[in-house]
Design a protein around this motif. Sequence first.
Motif, PDB file in Angstrom:
ATOM      1  N   MET A 132       0.840  -1.170   0.000  1.00 40.20           N
ATOM      2  CA  MET A 132       0.000   0.000   0.000  1.00 40.20           C
ATOM      3  C   MET A 132       0.896   1.247   0.000  1.00 40.20           C
ATOM      4  O   MET A 132       1.825   1.355   0.773  1.00 40.20           O
ATOM      5  N   MET A 133       0.621   2.170  -0.906  1.00 41.49           N
ATOM      6  CA  MET A 133       1.393   3.401  -1.013  1.00 41.49           C
ATOM      7  C   MET A 133       0.821   4.466  -0.092  1.00 41.49           C
ATOM      8  O   MET A 133      -0.391   4.569   0.074  1.00 41.49           O
ATOM      9  N   VAL A 134       1.710   5.248   0.481  1.00 45.38           N
ATOM     10  CA  VAL A 134       1.306   6.352   1.343  1.00 45.38           C
ATOM     11  C   VAL A 134       1.984   7.618   0.822  1.00 45.38           C
ATOM     12  O   VAL A 134       3.147   7.587   0.415  1.00 45.38           O
ATOM     13  N   MET A 135       1.244   8.717   0.812  1.00 47.34           N
ATOM     14  CA  MET A 135       1.808  10.016   0.459  1.00 47.34           C
ATOM     15  C   MET A 135       1.554  10.958   1.622  1.00 47.34           C
ATOM     16  O   MET A 135       0.789  10.635   2.537  1.00 47.34           O
ATOM     17  N   PHE A 136       2.192  12.107   1.567  1.00 51.03           N
ATOM     18  CA  PHE A 136       2.120  13.047   2.681  1.00 51.03           C
ATOM     19  C   PHE A 136       1.857  14.471   2.199  1.00 51.03           C
ATOM     20  O   PHE A 136       2.484  14.927   1.249  1.00 51.03           O
ATOM     21  N   PHE A 137       0.915  15.139   2.869  1.00 51.43           N
ATOM     22  CA  PHE A 137       0.756  16.577   2.741  1.00 51.43           C
ATOM     23  C   PHE A 137       1.449  17.210   3.930  1.00 51.43           C
ATOM     24  O   PHE A 137       1.266  16.771   5.067  1.00 51.43           O
ATOM     25  N   MET A 138       2.229  18.217   3.659  1.00 44.68           N
ATOM     26  CA  MET A 138       2.812  19.018   4.735  1.00 44.68           C
ATOM     27  C   MET A 138       2.135  20.379   4.689  1.00 44.68           C
ATOM     28  O   MET A 138       2.105  21.017   3.634  1.00 44.68           O
ATOM     29  N   GLU A 139       1.575  20.791   5.808  1.00 42.31           N
ATOM     30  CA  GLU A 139       1.017  22.129   5.916  1.00 42.31           C
ATOM     31  C   GLU A 139       1.944  22.944   6.799  1.00 42.31           C
ATOM     32  O   GLU A 139       2.191  22.585   7.952  1.00 42.31           O
ATOM     33  N   LEU A 140       2.477  24.019   6.241  1.00 41.26           N
ATOM     34  CA  LEU A 140       3.359  24.913   6.984  1.00 41.26           C
ATOM     35  C   LEU A 140       2.553  26.126   7.413  1.00 41.26           C
ATOM     36  O   LEU A 140       1.786  26.676   6.619  1.00 41.26           O
ATOM     37  N   THR A 141       2.716  26.522   8.660  1.00 44.99           N
ATOM     38  CA  THR A 141       2.074  27.728   9.180  1.00 44.99           C
ATOM     39  C   THR A 141       3.170  28.614   9.758  1.00 44.99           C
ATOM     40  O   THR A 141       3.929  28.178  10.629  1.00 44.99           O
ATOM     41  N   TYR A 142       3.254  29.828   9.229  1.00 42.77           N
ATOM     42  CA  TYR A 142       4.291  30.750   9.688  1.00 42.77           C
ATOM     43  C   TYR A 142       4.061  31.151  11.132  1.00 42.77           C
ATOM     44  O   TYR A 142       2.934  31.393  11.544  1.00 42.77           O
ATOM     45  N   LYS A 143       5.163  31.227  11.869  1.00 39.66           N
ATOM     46  CA  LYS A 143       5.082  31.689  13.248  1.00 39.66           C
ATOM     47  C   LYS A 143       5.994  32.896  13.460  1.00 39.66           C
ATOM     48  O   LYS A 143       6.170  33.341  14.580  1.00 39.66           O
ATOM     49  N   LYS A 144       6.533  33.412  12.365  1.00 43.42           N
ATOM     50  CA  LYS A 144       7.359  34.627  12.392  1.00 43.42           C
ATOM     51  C   LYS A 144       6.756  35.638  11.411  1.00 43.42           C
ATOM     52  O   LYS A 144       5.989  35.265  10.524  1.00 43.42           O
ATOM     53  N   PRO A 145       7.106  36.913  11.550  1.00 44.33           N
ATOM     54  CA  PRO A 145       6.576  37.934  10.634  1.00 44.33           C
ATOM     55  C   PRO A 145       6.943  37.629   9.175  1.00 44.33           C
ATOM     56  O   PRO A 145       7.974  37.006   8.898  1.00 44.33           O
ATOM     57  N   ILE A 146       6.112  38.100   8.264  1.00 39.96           N
ATOM     58  CA  ILE A 146       6.314  37.846   6.834  1.00 39.96           C
ATOM     59  C   ILE A 146       7.666  38.382   6.361  1.00 39.96           C
ATOM     60  O   ILE A 146       8.267  37.821   5.437  1.00 39.96           O
ATOM     61  N   ALA A 177      14.087  34.489   4.261  1.00 43.88           N
ATOM     62  CA  ALA A 177      14.524  33.091   4.166  1.00 43.88           C
ATOM     63  C   ALA A 177      14.048  32.411   2.885  1.00 43.88           C
ATOM     64  O   ALA A 177      14.430  31.268   2.609  1.00 43.88           O
ATOM     65  N   LEU A 178      13.237  33.093   2.103  1.00 44.11           N
ATOM     66  CA  LEU A 178      12.630  32.480   0.918  1.00 44.11           C
ATOM     67  C   LEU A 178      13.646  31.975  -0.113  1.00 44.11           C
ATOM     68  O   LEU A 178      13.453  30.883  -0.659  1.00 44.11           O
ATOM     69  N   PRO A 179      14.731  32.687  -0.410  1.00 43.73           N
ATOM     70  CA  PRO A 179      15.682  32.140  -1.389  1.00 43.73           C
ATOM     71  C   PRO A 179      16.246  30.773  -0.970  1.00 43.73           C
ATOM     72  O   PRO A 179      16.315  29.856  -1.794  1.00 43.73           O
ATOM     73  N   LEU A 180      16.598  30.616   0.295  1.00 35.70           N
ATOM     74  CA  LEU A 180      17.102  29.324   0.760  1.00 35.70           C
ATOM     75  C   LEU A 180      16.003  28.269   0.765  1.00 35.70           C
ATOM     76  O   LEU A 180      16.248  27.099   0.439  1.00 35.70           O
ATOM     77  N   HIS A 181      14.787  28.659   1.125  1.00 39.05           N
ATOM     78  CA  HIS A 181      13.653  27.730   1.101  1.00 39.05           C
ATOM     79  C   HIS A 181      13.398  27.260  -0.335  1.00 39.05           C
ATOM     80  O   HIS A 181      13.154  26.067  -0.561  1.00 39.05           O
ATOM     81  N   ASN A 182      13.489  28.177  -1.296  1.00 33.42           N
ATOM     82  CA  ASN A 182      13.277  27.795  -2.697  1.00 33.42           C
ATOM     83  C   ASN A 182      14.363  26.849  -3.192  1.00 33.42           C
ATOM     84  O   ASN A 182      14.075  25.930  -3.972  1.00 33.42           O
ATOM     85  N   GLN A 183      15.601  27.026  -2.748  1.00 32.68           N
ATOM     86  CA  GLN A 183      16.663  26.083  -3.093  1.00 32.68           C
ATOM     87  C   GLN A 183      16.351  24.697  -2.525  1.00 32.68           C
ATOM     88  O   GLN A 183      16.560  23.677  -3.190  1.00 32.68           O
ATOM     89  N   TYR A 184      15.859  24.680  -1.288  1.00 26.03           N
ATOM     90  CA  TYR A 184      15.444  23.430  -0.644  1.00 26.03           C
ATOM     91  C   TYR A 184      14.341  22.753  -1.462  1.00 26.03           C
ATOM     92  O   TYR A 184      14.395  21.539  -1.724  1.00 26.03           O
ATOM     93  N   GLY A 196       3.029  25.246  -2.666  1.00 28.11           N
ATOM     94  CA  GLY A 196       2.533  26.597  -2.888  1.00 28.11           C
ATOM     95  C   GLY A 196       2.089  27.238  -1.592  1.00 28.11           C
ATOM     96  O   GLY A 196       1.996  26.581  -0.553  1.00 28.11           O
ATOM     97  N   ARG A 197       1.813  28.529  -1.678  1.00 27.82           N
ATOM     98  CA  ARG A 197       1.409  29.263  -0.488  1.00 27.82           C
ATOM     99  C   ARG A 197      -0.083  29.108  -0.236  1.00 27.82           C
ATOM    100  O   ARG A 197      -0.862  28.879  -1.163  1.00 27.82           O
ATOM    101  N   LYS A 198      -0.439  29.207   1.015  1.00 29.55           N
ATOM    102  CA  LYS A 198      -1.850  29.168   1.398  1.00 29.55           C
ATOM    103  C   LYS A 198      -2.455  30.548   1.180  1.00 29.55           C
ATOM    104  O   LYS A 198      -1.751  31.542   1.107  1.00 29.55           O
TER     105      LYS A 198
END
Length: 99
Positions: free
Chosen positions: A1-15, A21-28, A42-44
């Motif tokens: 049985m295959m399993v996939m994952f959704f990750m929901e990220l919620t910011y806890k710091k100011p935009i 940090a977005l350039p490093l996140h995009n490299q990731y 994508g963004r919520k």
Amino acid sequence: MMVMFFMELTYKKPISVVEAALPLHNQYLDRNYKLGNFIFSGRKDPHNGGVILANVADLKDLENIYHEDPFFRQGIADYKILNFTPTKMNDVFAQIPLR
């Protein structure tokens, strides 16, 4: 049985911190797309975080992957993981080899 994952990220710091940090996140993200670990991301709306659909073997692999995310390492976002078993999909997704 295959399993996939959704990750929901919620910011806890100011935009302004998120954007700095977005350039490093995009490299990731790019690295994990090339490795076949991520299918989409994508963004919520409202812009208080984002989502990632991951195609990895198990939760341990996913934890190792998201622990590399600059958003995780810098304490910028909280991560909520939802695992699910795909039973139906669009033909476009049927071409993706599930792990």
